[in-house]
Design a protein around this motif. Structure first.
Motif, short mmCIF file in Angstrom:
data_model
loop_
_atom_site.label_atom_id
_atom_site.label_comp_id
_atom_site.label_asym_id
_atom_site.label_seq_id
_atom_site.Cartn_x
_atom_site.Cartn_y
_atom_site.Cartn_z
N ILE A 110 -6.75 9.54 -7.62
CA ILE A 110 -7.40 8.33 -7.14
C ILE A 110 -6.44 7.59 -6.22
O ILE A 110 -5.23 7.66 -6.40
CB ILE A 110 -7.85 7.44 -8.31
CG1 ILE A 110 -8.71 6.29 -7.82
CG2 ILE A 110 -6.67 6.93 -9.11
CD1 ILE A 110 -9.39 5.53 -8.94
N LEU A 111 -6.99 6.93 -5.23
CA LEU A 111 -6.14 6.32 -4.23
C LEU A 111 -5.69 4.91 -4.59
O LEU A 111 -4.71 4.42 -4.07
CB LEU A 111 -6.88 6.26 -2.89
CG LEU A 111 -7.17 7.64 -2.27
CD1 LEU A 111 -8.14 7.49 -1.12
CD2 LEU A 111 -5.90 8.29 -1.81
N TYR A 136 -13.32 8.14 -0.76
CA TYR A 136 -12.69 9.42 -0.41
C TYR A 136 -13.24 9.98 0.89
O TYR A 136 -12.51 10.52 1.71
CB TYR A 136 -12.95 10.44 -1.51
CG TYR A 136 -12.04 10.35 -2.71
CD1 TYR A 136 -10.69 10.04 -2.57
CD2 TYR A 136 -12.52 10.60 -3.99
CE1 TYR A 136 -9.86 9.98 -3.67
CE2 TYR A 136 -11.70 10.53 -5.09
CZ TYR A 136 -10.37 10.22 -4.93
OH TYR A 136 -9.56 10.15 -6.02
N GLU A 137 -14.54 9.84 1.07
CA GLU A 137 -15.21 10.43 2.23
C GLU A 137 -14.58 9.96 3.54
O GLU A 137 -14.47 10.71 4.50
CB GLU A 137 -16.69 10.03 2.18
CG GLU A 137 -17.52 10.57 3.32
CD GLU A 137 -18.96 10.08 3.20
OE1 GLU A 137 -19.59 9.93 4.25
OE2 GLU A 137 -19.43 9.84 2.07
N ILE A 139 -11.36 8.07 3.70
CA ILE A 139 -9.90 7.96 3.71
C ILE A 139 -9.20 9.31 3.57
O ILE A 139 -8.19 9.57 4.21
CB ILE A 139 -9.43 7.00 2.61
CG1 ILE A 139 -9.94 5.60 2.95
CG2 ILE A 139 -7.92 7.02 2.47
CD1 ILE A 139 -9.51 4.54 1.98
N MET A 140 -9.74 10.19 2.73
CA MET A 140 -9.03 11.44 2.47
C MET A 140 -8.75 12.26 3.73
O MET A 140 -7.63 12.74 3.91
CB MET A 140 -9.80 12.28 1.45
CG MET A 140 -8.93 13.37 0.84
SD MET A 140 -9.94 14.75 0.30
CE MET A 140 -9.52 15.96 1.52
N PRO A 141 -9.71 12.44 4.66
CA PRO A 141 -9.39 13.23 5.86
C PRO A 141 -8.24 12.64 6.67
O PRO A 141 -7.43 13.37 7.24
CB PRO A 141 -10.71 13.19 6.67
CG PRO A 141 -11.76 12.95 5.65
CD PRO A 141 -11.12 12.06 4.61
N ALA A 142 -8.14 11.30 6.71
CA ALA A 142 -7.09 10.67 7.49
C ALA A 142 -5.72 10.81 6.82
O ALA A 142 -4.69 10.85 7.48
CB ALA A 142 -7.42 9.18 7.68
N TRP A 143 -5.70 10.91 5.48
CA TRP A 143 -4.44 10.96 4.76
C TRP A 143 -4.00 12.38 4.39
O TRP A 143 -2.85 12.60 4.04
CB TRP A 143 -4.54 10.13 3.48
CG TRP A 143 -4.52 8.67 3.71
CD1 TRP A 143 -4.80 8.01 4.88
CD2 TRP A 143 -4.22 7.66 2.75
NE1 TRP A 143 -4.70 6.66 4.69
CE2 TRP A 143 -4.35 6.41 3.41
CE3 TRP A 143 -3.87 7.69 1.42
CZ2 TRP A 143 -4.12 5.21 2.75
CZ3 TRP A 143 -3.65 6.48 0.76
CH2 TRP A 143 -3.77 5.26 1.43
#
Length: 152
Positions: A110-111, A136-137, A139-143
């Motif tokens: 979890i972020l 997640y949808e 933020i996750m690709p960017a991080w």
């Protein structure tokens, strides 16, 4: 939950929200009475030494039983009447899961310091709450690349 600082009648398994400010809330699952005292399994988070590369910084969580009013008298309760998740039997599934978690450290993907997804996980058995899934949808690709390169 639409009432501000409501005090609805709590039933074992209800998700209890303690608003902290206009951005953050603290969540727990109402456990029911233990030795005549009402308890909530408060879900708290702290930083972990390890990281999960896909979803961000892992946190270590500790579930502890504390009296219902310890965090204050301003709280909201979700009585699980929205039918968005199938109900689970509290006494046979959720209560034993809380008993099992007491005092143990759990690492999860979890972020943010958000205990709502943990309450949802305990109550309904879903991996992540719908709110976190939407986060997640975006933020996750960017991080993802930064975590793979161990820059975060």
């Amino acid at each position: 939950m639409g009432l501000k600082h409501s005090h609805p009648q709590l039933f074992p398994g209800d998700i209890v929200e303690y608003p902290r400010n206009k951005y953050f809330s603290h969540f727990g699952v109402y456990y029911g009475e233990k030795d005549g005292v009402p308890y909530v399994a408060h879900l708290t988070c702290r930083d972990s030494d390890c990281k999960l590369p896909l979803f961000g910084r892992a946190l270590r969580s500790k579930v502890k039983l504390e009296p219902l009013e310890l965090l204050g008298t301003k709280y909201k309760a979700s009585n699980m009447l929205d039918d968005s998740h199938p109900p689970r039997d509290f006494d046979s599934v959720v209560r034993p899961a809380i008993d099992e978690l007491i005092g143990r450290e759990v690492t999860f993907d979890i972020l943010f310091h958000n205990s709502e997804h943990q309450a949802t996980l305990l109550r309904y058995g879903v991996k992540r709450s719908e709110q976190i899934e939407r986060v997640y949808e975006h933020i996750m690709p960017a991080w993802k690349k930064l975590f793979e390169q161990k820059k975060l």
